[in-house]
Design a protein around this motif. Sequence first.
Motif, PDB file in Angstrom:
ATOM      1  N   THR A 186     -23.816  18.360  62.780  1.00 29.20           N
ATOM      2  CA  THR A 186     -22.552  18.490  63.489  1.00 29.20           C
ATOM      3  C   THR A 186     -22.690  19.471  64.651  1.00 29.20           C
ATOM      4  O   THR A 186     -23.706  20.162  64.800  1.00 29.20           O
ATOM      5  CB  THR A 186     -21.447  19.003  62.556  1.00 29.20           C
ATOM      6  OG1 THR A 186     -21.651  20.406  62.309  1.00 29.20           O
ATOM      7  CG2 THR A 186     -21.449  18.242  61.243  1.00 29.20           C
ATOM      8  N   ASP A 187     -21.655  19.570  65.460  1.00 28.38           N
ATOM      9  CA  ASP A 187     -21.548  20.651  66.426  1.00 28.38           C
ATOM     10  C   ASP A 187     -21.279  21.946  65.666  1.00 28.38           C
ATOM     11  O   ASP A 187     -21.190  21.960  64.437  1.00 28.38           O
ATOM     12  CB  ASP A 187     -20.415  20.365  67.410  1.00 28.38           C
ATOM     13  CG  ASP A 187     -20.790  19.309  68.454  1.00 28.38           C
ATOM     14  OD1 ASP A 187     -21.996  19.125  68.714  1.00 28.38           O
ATOM     15  OD2 ASP A 187     -19.869  18.681  69.006  1.00 28.38           O
ATOM     16  N   PHE A 188     -21.122  23.041  66.390  1.00 24.98           N
ATOM     17  CA  PHE A 188     -20.792  24.317  65.741  1.00 24.98           C
ATOM     18  C   PHE A 188     -19.373  24.250  65.184  1.00 24.98           C
ATOM     19  O   PHE A 188     -18.453  23.775  65.849  1.00 24.98           O
ATOM     20  CB  PHE A 188     -20.913  25.463  66.742  1.00 24.98           C
ATOM     21  CG  PHE A 188     -22.329  25.844  67.076  1.00 24.98           C
ATOM     22  CD1 PHE A 188     -23.031  26.736  66.274  1.00 24.98           C
ATOM     23  CD2 PHE A 188     -22.959  25.304  68.182  1.00 24.98           C
ATOM     24  CE1 PHE A 188     -24.344  27.088  66.572  1.00 24.98           C
ATOM     25  CE2 PHE A 188     -24.272  25.646  68.500  1.00 24.98           C
ATOM     26  CZ  PHE A 188     -24.967  26.534  67.695  1.00 24.98           C
ATOM     27  N   LEU A 189     -19.212  24.740  63.989  1.00 22.63           N
ATOM     28  CA  LEU A 189     -17.918  24.751  63.308  1.00 22.63           C
ATOM     29  C   LEU A 189     -17.450  26.189  63.121  1.00 22.63           C
ATOM     30  O   LEU A 189     -18.262  27.084  62.838  1.00 22.63           O
ATOM     31  CB  LEU A 189     -18.023  24.081  61.941  1.00 22.63           C
ATOM     32  CG  LEU A 189     -18.623  22.665  61.892  1.00 22.63           C
ATOM     33  CD1 LEU A 189     -18.723  22.197  60.448  1.00 22.63           C
ATOM     34  CD2 LEU A 189     -17.787  21.690  62.721  1.00 22.63           C
ATOM     35  N   ASP A 190     -16.151  26.407  63.262  1.00 19.66           N
ATOM     36  CA  ASP A 190     -15.622  27.730  62.960  1.00 19.66           C
ATOM     37  C   ASP A 190     -15.502  27.869  61.439  1.00 19.66           C
ATOM     38  O   ASP A 190     -15.645  26.884  60.701  1.00 19.66           O
ATOM     39  CB  ASP A 190     -14.283  27.967  63.675  1.00 19.66           C
ATOM     40  CG  ASP A 190     -13.173  27.016  63.237  1.00 19.66           C
ATOM     41  OD1 ASP A 190     -13.008  26.810  62.023  1.00 19.66           O
ATOM     42  OD2 ASP A 190     -12.457  26.488  64.112  1.00 19.66           O
ATOM     43  N   PRO A 191     -15.255  29.089  60.933  1.00 24.24           N
ATOM     44  CA  PRO A 191     -15.224  29.283  59.477  1.00 24.24           C
ATOM     45  C   PRO A 191     -14.215  28.406  58.743  1.00 24.24           C
ATOM     46  O   PRO A 191     -14.475  27.971  57.619  1.00 24.24           O
ATOM     47  CB  PRO A 191     -14.885  30.770  59.341  1.00 24.24           C
ATOM     48  CG  PRO A 191     -15.470  31.390  60.557  1.00 24.24           C
ATOM     49  CD  PRO A 191     -15.229  30.391  61.645  1.00 24.24           C
ATOM     50  N   ARG A 192     -13.064  28.154  59.342  1.00 19.66           N
ATOM     51  CA  ARG A 192     -12.077  27.298  58.672  1.00 19.66           C
ATOM     52  C   ARG A 192     -12.600  25.873  58.571  1.00 19.66           C
ATOM     53  O   ARG A 192     -12.453  25.220  57.529  1.00 19.66           O
ATOM     54  CB  ARG A 192     -10.742  27.336  59.422  1.00 19.66           C
ATOM     55  CG  ARG A 192      -9.684  26.386  58.848  1.00 19.66           C
ATOM     56  CD  ARG A 192      -9.400  26.636  57.367  1.00 19.66           C
ATOM     57  NE  ARG A 192      -8.408  25.702  56.847  1.00 19.66           N
ATOM     58  CZ  ARG A 192      -8.175  25.502  55.567  1.00 19.66           C
ATOM     59  NH1 ARG A 192      -8.853  26.179  54.652  1.00 19.66           N
ATOM     60  NH2 ARG A 192      -7.256  24.643  55.169  1.00 19.66           N
ATOM     61  N   GLN A 193     -13.214  25.378  59.607  1.00 17.72           N
ATOM     62  CA  GLN A 193     -13.790  24.025  59.564  1.00 17.72           C
ATOM     63  C   GLN A 193     -14.903  23.946  58.527  1.00 17.72           C
ATOM     64  O   GLN A 193     -15.033  22.946  57.821  1.00 17.72           O
ATOM     65  CB  GLN A 193     -14.311  23.639  60.944  1.00 17.72           C
ATOM     66  CG  GLN A 193     -13.216  23.415  61.979  1.00 17.72           C
ATOM     67  CD  GLN A 193     -13.773  23.197  63.365  1.00 17.72           C
ATOM     68  OE1 GLN A 193     -14.723  23.866  63.792  1.00 17.72           O
ATOM     69  NE2 GLN A 193     -13.214  22.242  64.087  1.00 17.72           N
ATOM     70  N   GLN A 194     -15.704  24.998  58.422  1.00 18.62           N
ATOM     71  CA  GLN A 194     -16.762  25.023  57.411  1.00 18.62           C
ATOM     72  C   GLN A 194     -16.165  24.947  56.012  1.00 18.62           C
ATOM     73  O   GLN A 194     -16.679  24.230  55.141  1.00 18.62           O
ATOM     74  CB  GLN A 194     -17.591  26.304  57.564  1.00 18.62           C
ATOM     75  CG  GLN A 194     -18.376  26.398  58.864  1.00 18.62           C
ATOM     76  CD  GLN A 194     -18.941  27.788  59.077  1.00 18.62           C
ATOM     77  OE1 GLN A 194     -19.394  28.452  58.133  1.00 18.62           O
ATOM     78  NE2 GLN A 194     -18.907  28.271  60.301  1.00 18.62           N
ATOM     79  N   GLU A 195     -15.082  25.683  55.819  1.00 14.59           N
ATOM     80  CA  GLU A 195     -14.423  25.689  54.511  1.00 14.59           C
ATOM     81  C   GLU A 195     -13.879  24.298  54.175  1.00 14.59           C
ATOM     82  O   GLU A 195     -14.025  23.813  53.049  1.00 14.59           O
ATOM     83  CB  GLU A 195     -13.295  26.716  54.517  1.00 14.59           C
ATOM     84  CG  GLU A 195     -12.578  26.855  53.189  1.00 14.59           C
ATOM     85  CD  GLU A 195     -11.467  27.887  53.241  1.00 14.59           C
ATOM     86  OE1 GLU A 195     -10.808  28.091  52.204  1.00 14.59           O
ATOM     87  OE2 GLU A 195     -11.250  28.489  54.306  1.00 14.59           O
ATOM     88  N   ILE A 196     -13.242  23.669  55.149  1.00 10.21           N
ATOM     89  CA  ILE A 196     -12.702  22.323  54.929  1.00 10.21           C
ATOM     90  C   ILE A 196     -13.826  21.349  54.592  1.00 10.21           C
ATOM     91  O   ILE A 196     -13.705  20.536  53.666  1.00 10.21           O
ATOM     92  CB  ILE A 196     -11.925  21.830  56.167  1.00 10.21           C
ATOM     93  CG1 ILE A 196     -10.664  22.686  56.378  1.00 10.21           C
ATOM     94  CG2 ILE A 196     -11.528  20.363  56.013  1.00 10.21           C
ATOM     95  CD1 ILE A 196      -9.941  22.395  57.672  1.00 10.21           C
ATOM     96  N   LEU A 197     -14.918  21.432  55.317  1.00  5.95           N
ATOM     97  CA  LEU A 197     -16.040  20.524  55.063  1.00  5.95           C
ATOM     98  C   LEU A 197     -16.578  20.711  53.647  1.00  5.95           C
ATOM     99  O   LEU A 197     -16.855  19.735  52.944  1.00  5.95           O
ATOM    100  CB  LEU A 197     -17.142  20.748  56.109  1.00  5.95           C
ATOM    101  CG  LEU A 197     -18.230  19.669  56.187  1.00  5.95           C
ATOM    102  CD1 LEU A 197     -18.810  19.594  57.601  1.00  5.95           C
ATOM    103  CD2 LEU A 197     -19.362  19.929  55.207  1.00  5.95           C
ATOM    104  N   ARG A 198     -16.720  21.962  53.218  1.00  9.22           N
ATOM    105  CA  ARG A 198     -17.199  22.222  51.847  1.00  9.22           C
ATOM    106  C   ARG A 198     -16.265  21.598  50.819  1.00  9.22           C
ATOM    107  O   ARG A 198     -16.709  20.997  49.836  1.00  9.22           O
ATOM    108  CB  ARG A 198     -17.312  23.723  51.598  1.00  9.22           C
ATOM    109  CG  ARG A 198     -18.466  24.410  52.307  1.00  9.22           C
ATOM    110  CD  ARG A 198     -18.613  25.846  51.829  1.00  9.22           C
ATOM    111  NE  ARG A 198     -19.681  26.532  52.528  1.00  9.22           N
ATOM    112  CZ  ARG A 198     -19.499  27.308  53.584  1.00  9.22           C
ATOM    113  NH1 ARG A 198     -18.276  27.491  54.057  1.00  9.22           N
ATOM    114  NH2 ARG A 198     -20.520  27.913  54.176  1.00  9.22           N
TER     115      ARG A 198
END
Length: 257
Positions: free
Chosen positions: A34-46
């Motif tokens: 993916t492109d760079f994700l912010d911490p909230r996006q990382q959390e959602i992906l997990r």
Amino acid sequence: MSIYQHFRDDEKPFIDTILDWQDFVMTRYAPKCTDFLDPRQQEILRLVIGSQGEVNAHFFGGFEAAERKRALLVPEYFQVQQESFGLSLFELDYPAKFAKITHRELLGSLLGLGLVRDKFGDLLFKDDCIQFLAAQEVADFVAAHLTHVGKVGVSCKEKPLSEILHIETHWDEAAGTVSSLRLDTVLSEIYKLSRTKIAGHIESGGVKVNWKTVEKTGYELAPGDYLSVRGFGRSRLFAVEGVTKKGKQRIRYGRLV
């Protein structure tokens, strides 16, 4: 039970994108970076991908404490290498004795190249040394076209990741009580400003929740939300820890120092 019910309405398009990535990996049995994700996006992906499915998610942003990271979605048993994340580290060469460059100026110049924020990771500042991470696929373009940051002439030197600045983030934690989880109410508690002043910042577009501008004072927050007020720094609502006898909610929060 729909997966969407666990997230805000404005997060649903990103969830759809994650499901598309997951389908790509499962049907082609190939990795997806993916492109760079912010911490909230990382959390959602997990949360969406989970840890027990046919697809695994790995994250890397150049160093362990990086805030913005690329995700690599891979089939089970796929061997992940650091090189798989496609990161390029740049260091600015500029006249540090005579000029000062700020985080905002660097970000503005990078976006001024016509690239989106998602193509860049953390911007790292330590003394006179300035580094930033970029997606490998845009590295040549950035190196060729980033010649100025503001009025300061610069050039980019690509560096091995082993030479990255390790910047640690620290949260100054505190606790308090609020009458509700409205955006203006929580920010008033965190920043010790009147709700009237906070409302002015919100309505003028100076407040972000999870890196998105929010202009509604009554926007409902949730534990885990990242917040920022222009000119006052960033904060995070860590938890809601019960209700007082007077019906107020106990919250735990932190400000970035």
